[in-house]
Scaffold this active site. Structure first.
Site, short mmCIF file in Angstrom:
data_model
loop_
_atom_site.label_atom_id
_atom_site.label_comp_id
_atom_site.label_asym_id
_atom_site.label_seq_id
_atom_site.Cartn_x
_atom_site.Cartn_y
_atom_site.Cartn_z
N HIS A 319 0.87 -1.19 0.00
CA HIS A 319 0.00 0.00 0.00
C HIS A 319 0.90 1.23 0.00
O HIS A 319 1.81 1.33 0.82
CB HIS A 319 -0.88 -0.03 1.25
CG HIS A 319 -2.03 0.92 1.23
ND1 HIS A 319 -1.87 2.28 1.21
CD2 HIS A 319 -3.37 0.71 1.22
CE1 HIS A 319 -3.06 2.87 1.19
NE2 HIS A 319 -3.99 1.93 1.20
N ARG A 339 -5.99 10.37 -0.06
CA ARG A 339 -5.70 10.86 -1.42
C ARG A 339 -6.99 11.04 -2.22
O ARG A 339 -7.12 11.97 -3.01
CB ARG A 339 -4.75 9.89 -2.14
CG ARG A 339 -3.30 10.05 -1.69
CD ARG A 339 -2.41 8.98 -2.30
NE ARG A 339 -2.69 7.67 -1.72
CZ ARG A 339 -2.74 6.54 -2.40
NH1 ARG A 339 -2.52 6.53 -3.69
NH2 ARG A 339 -2.99 5.41 -1.78
O1 MEZ Z 1 -9.24 -1.82 -0.12
C1 MEZ Z 1 -8.39 -1.45 0.67
O2 MEZ Z 1 -7.30 -2.01 0.78
C2 MEZ Z 1 -8.65 -0.25 1.49
C3 MEZ Z 1 -10.05 0.17 1.59
C4 MEZ Z 1 -7.63 0.39 2.03
C5 MEZ Z 1 -7.57 1.82 2.32
O3 MEZ Z 1 -6.67 2.47 1.82
O4 MEZ Z 1 -8.40 2.34 3.05
#
Ligand code: MEZ
Length: 532
Positions: A319, A339
Site C-alpha cells: 500500500h 488521497r
Molecule cells: O481496499 C483497501 O485495501 C482499502 C479500503 C484500504 C484503504 O486504503 O483504506
C-alpha cells in the site's frame, strides 16, 4: 520537538508550497512509464526476494522466500491422529472470523446447514476490521458493472480471471443493499444516496464508505448477524492446523488447535470454507504491514498440502501510504481515502512527483523511486525514509473540518502523537498490505477438492497482479456469500466416507524426495521474539 530539524525544515517546505499546489494537478503516467517504474522499483520485481517452489501443485513456480518456506512446511499433526471421535460435527466448517468467513457462515446457514465458524483469535480479529477507505460498487446511473469490470482488469494488469471479475462486479450492487438490510451504516447525502469518492485506478466515483472505518462497520454488521443466527456456532482462539479428507478424496473436516492449551481436536464437517485471509505477518522482504496479528497465510499452506493449486503467489500488494512516522505506528495503514479526498504526495522539497491516484503498485513504485533513486525522501529516526502526504490540502479544497469529519479514526491516530493532520502533512512510505493471489477458485468459491471452498484474501485470481482499493471489502462479501451458498447446497447431497490424513504421508514423502527439511507450518502467529 517531535520532528528532527531536517524533518521540520522539510515539513515547512510542504506548508509553504501548498497554496501554489492548490491549482496544480500532477499528470498521470503513460502506460510505458508505469511499466518502467514497476519493473525498476516495485518489490515484486526484486528477483532475489523470490525462489522456486520445489514441491506440490505449483512446483517450478515462484513465490517469496517466506511463503515458499511456509508452503513447504511439515504438519504439526501426525497421520496416526485419532479421527474416530470428533469433538464437533457440523455440515459446514468455516475457517476464519473476518468478513469472508462471516458472510459464508450466513449464506450456508440460509441453506439450512449447521455451521461452525472456527477462528484463530477473536471473531472479527481480521484484515476486514482494519480496512478503512471503502467498498466499490457500480450502483449509480452514471456507472455500470462493465466500467467496474474494466477498472478491475486494468488494475490487475489484465491477468485477472475474467469469470471471477464478472462475479465480483455483477454482485456488487446487491452486496451493498444486503449489507444495508443487515444494518450497515454507510455514509449518505441528505437525500439518502450513498456517498462516493474515487480510489486509485477507478474511472468513476464508486467507493462507498463509513467515514474511515468502513471495514469495522461491515465487520460489526456481519458479526452481529452471525452471532444472532441459530445453528451458527463460533469457536474462538481455535486456529485450524490441518484439513481432513475422506477415503474418496472429499473434504471431511479439519483439525483445530486450542491456542492456549495447544490441544488438537477433530471437527468433522461435510464441507470446509477457507476464509483465513492474507499473510502480511510473514513480513515478506522485511516490510512492516497493515495486517492483523494472525495473518500468516495458513489457508494457503493447508490447501496446498491437499494438492490445490495457488494462483498469483508471486505478487503482493504494498500500500503506497503506510505510516512512516512516528515509529509506534510504522507500517500502519493511512487510508487511500486521504488521497481520494485530495491530498497530494510531496517529496522532501514539498514538490509533487506522482499523480496521487495511480494504481497502488505504480504509486508505491514511484514513492520508492523518489526516495531511492532521486534521493528526495525525508530521513526519519526509524532509518526508513518517507514522503509527505499533504492532508491539510483536503480542508482547503473541501472546507474546514473535512479531515476531522471524513477521517476521524486517522485524525485521532495522529493526534495521539501530537500531530494535527488537518494542519500539517504526515509522513508515509509503502507498507505490505495485501496478498494479491491465493488458492485458485471458481466463481462459486469451489476448488478441485469436492467440498472445499475458499473466499476472500485467501483466494487467488480475481485481482490479477494488483488489487484496486475497495475491491477487497467487496470481494470478501461477494465470494463469502457465494462460497457459503454453494457449500450449503453441497452438504445436502454428500455422504462422507471414512476420514483420513493419508495426504500427510504423501506430503512427507514428497518433501523427503526433494530433500526438504521443512519447518512446521502453518505458522499461526508471527514469532517476533525470535527476531528481537
Ligand atoms: O481496499 C483497501 O485495501 C482499502 C479500503 C484500504 C484503504 O486504503 O483504506
Amino acid at each position: 520537538m517531535l520532528y528532527t530539524p531536517e524533518m521540520y525544515e522539510s515539513l515547512q517546505k510542504v506548508n509553504a508550497t501548498r497554496q501554489r499546489r492548490m491549482s496544480e494537478t500532477y499528470r498521470r503516467m503513460t502506460q510505458d512509464e508505469r511499466q518502467d517504474v514497476l519493473q525498476k522499483y516495485h518489490p515484486d520485481y526484486i528477483t532475489t526476494a523470490f525462489r522456486e517452489i520445489k514441491v506440490g501443485p505449483n512446483k517450478g513456480g515462484r513465490t517469496l522466500h517466506e511463503l515458499a518456506d511456509a508452503l513447504e512446511g511439515r504438519s504439526r499433526i501426525t497421520p496416526g491422529f485419532d479421527l474416530s471421535q470428533p469433538a464437533f460435527e457440523t455440515d459446514v466448517l468455516v475457517i476464519g472470523g473476518g468478513g469472508a468467513g462471516a458472510s459464508a457462515a450466513l449464506l450456508a446457514q440460509e441453506q439450512g446447514a449447521s455451521v461452525i465458524l472456527a477462528t484463530k483469535l477473536r471473531f472479527g480479529d481480521a484484515n476486514t476490521m482494519m480496512a478503512q477507505g471503502g467498498i466499490q460498487a457500480a450502483d449509480r446511473p452514471q456507472d455500470s458493472p462493465a466500467s467496474h469490470y474494466l477498472d478491475v482488469m486494468g488494475g490487475g494488469g489484465y491477468a485477472n480471471d475474467p469469470d471471477l471479475v464478472e462475479a465480483l462486479v455483477i454482485d456488487a450492487p446487491m452486496v451493498i443493499a444486503w449489507l444495508e438490510s443487515l444494518g450497515c451504516m454507510f455514509d449518505k447525502d441528505p437525500d439518502g444516496t450513498l456517498k462516493q469518492i474515487h480510489g486509485g485506478g477507478t474511472s468513476r466515483k464508486r467507493m462507498h464508505y463509513a467515514r474511515d472505518y468502513s471495514g469495522a462497520e461491515i465487520m460489526r454488521t456481519l458479526r452481529d448477524e452471525a452471532r444472532n443466527r441459530p445453528n451458527v456456532t463460533v469457536i474462538e482462539f481455535a486456529p485450524v492446523v490441518e484439513l481432513v479428507m475422506d477415503e474418496r478424496g472429499r473434504i471431511s473436516g479439519a483439525i483445530s488447535m486450542n491456542l492456549e492449551t495447544q490441544q488438537t481436536v477433530y471437527i468433522k464437517a461435510k464441507s470446509v470454507i477457507i476464509a483465513t485471509g492474507g499473510g502480511g505477518r510473514l513480513h515478506y522482504q522485511g516490510f512492516p504491514t497493515t495486517n492483523h496479528y494472525g495473518a500468516t497465510a495458513d489457508g494457503l499452506v493447508m490447501a496446498y498440502r491437499l494438492g490445490v493449486p495457488l494462483a498469483f503467489v508471486d505478487t503482493m500488494q504494498y500500500h503506497p501510504t503506510g505510516s512512516a512516522f512516528p515509529e509506534q505506528i510504522l507500517g500502519q495503514l493511512v487510508t487511500e481515502k486521504v488521497r481520494g479526498l485530495g491530498a497530494q504526495v510531496c517529496n522532501v522539497d514539498g514538490e509533487q512527483f506522482v499523480f496521487p491516484l495511480e494504481t497502488r503498485d505504480v504509486e508505491s513504485a514511484a514513492i520508492i523511486r523518489e526516495c531511492r533513486e532521486h534521493g528526495k525522501g525525508v530521513p526519519t529516526p526509524t532509518q526508513q525514509p518517507g514522503v509527505w502526504l499533504d492532508s491539510p490540502r483536503i480542508d482547503l479544497l473541501k472546507g474546514e473540518g473535512t479531515v476531522k469529519r471524513e477521517l476521524p479514526a486517522m485524525y485521532r491516530q495522529y493526534q495521539r502523537f501530537g500531530i494535527d493532520m488537518s494542519k500539517d502533512p504526515i509522513l508515509i512510505y509503502p507498507t505490505l498490505h495485501y496478498q494479491n493471489g491465493g488458492i485458485a477458485i471458481r466463481p462459486d468459491g469451489s476448488t478441485k477438492v469436492p467440498g472445499l471452498y475458499v473466499a476472500g484474501e485467501a483466494s487467488g485470481g480475481v485481482h490479477g497482479r494488483n488489487r484496486l482499493m475497495g475491491n477487497s471489502l467487496l470481494d470478501i462479501v461477494v465470494f463469502g456469500r457465494r462460497a457459503g451458498a454453494a457449500a450449503g447446497r453441497y452438504v445436502k447431497e454428500v455422504t462422507l466416507g471414512k476420514p483420513t490424513l493419508e495426504h500427510l504421508n504423501a506430503w512427507s514423502k514428497e518433501l523427503d524426495a526433494a530433500g526438504i527439511d521443512g519447518r512446521i507450518s502453518p505458522v499461526i502467529l508471527p514469532d517476533y521474539a525470535r527476531h528481537a
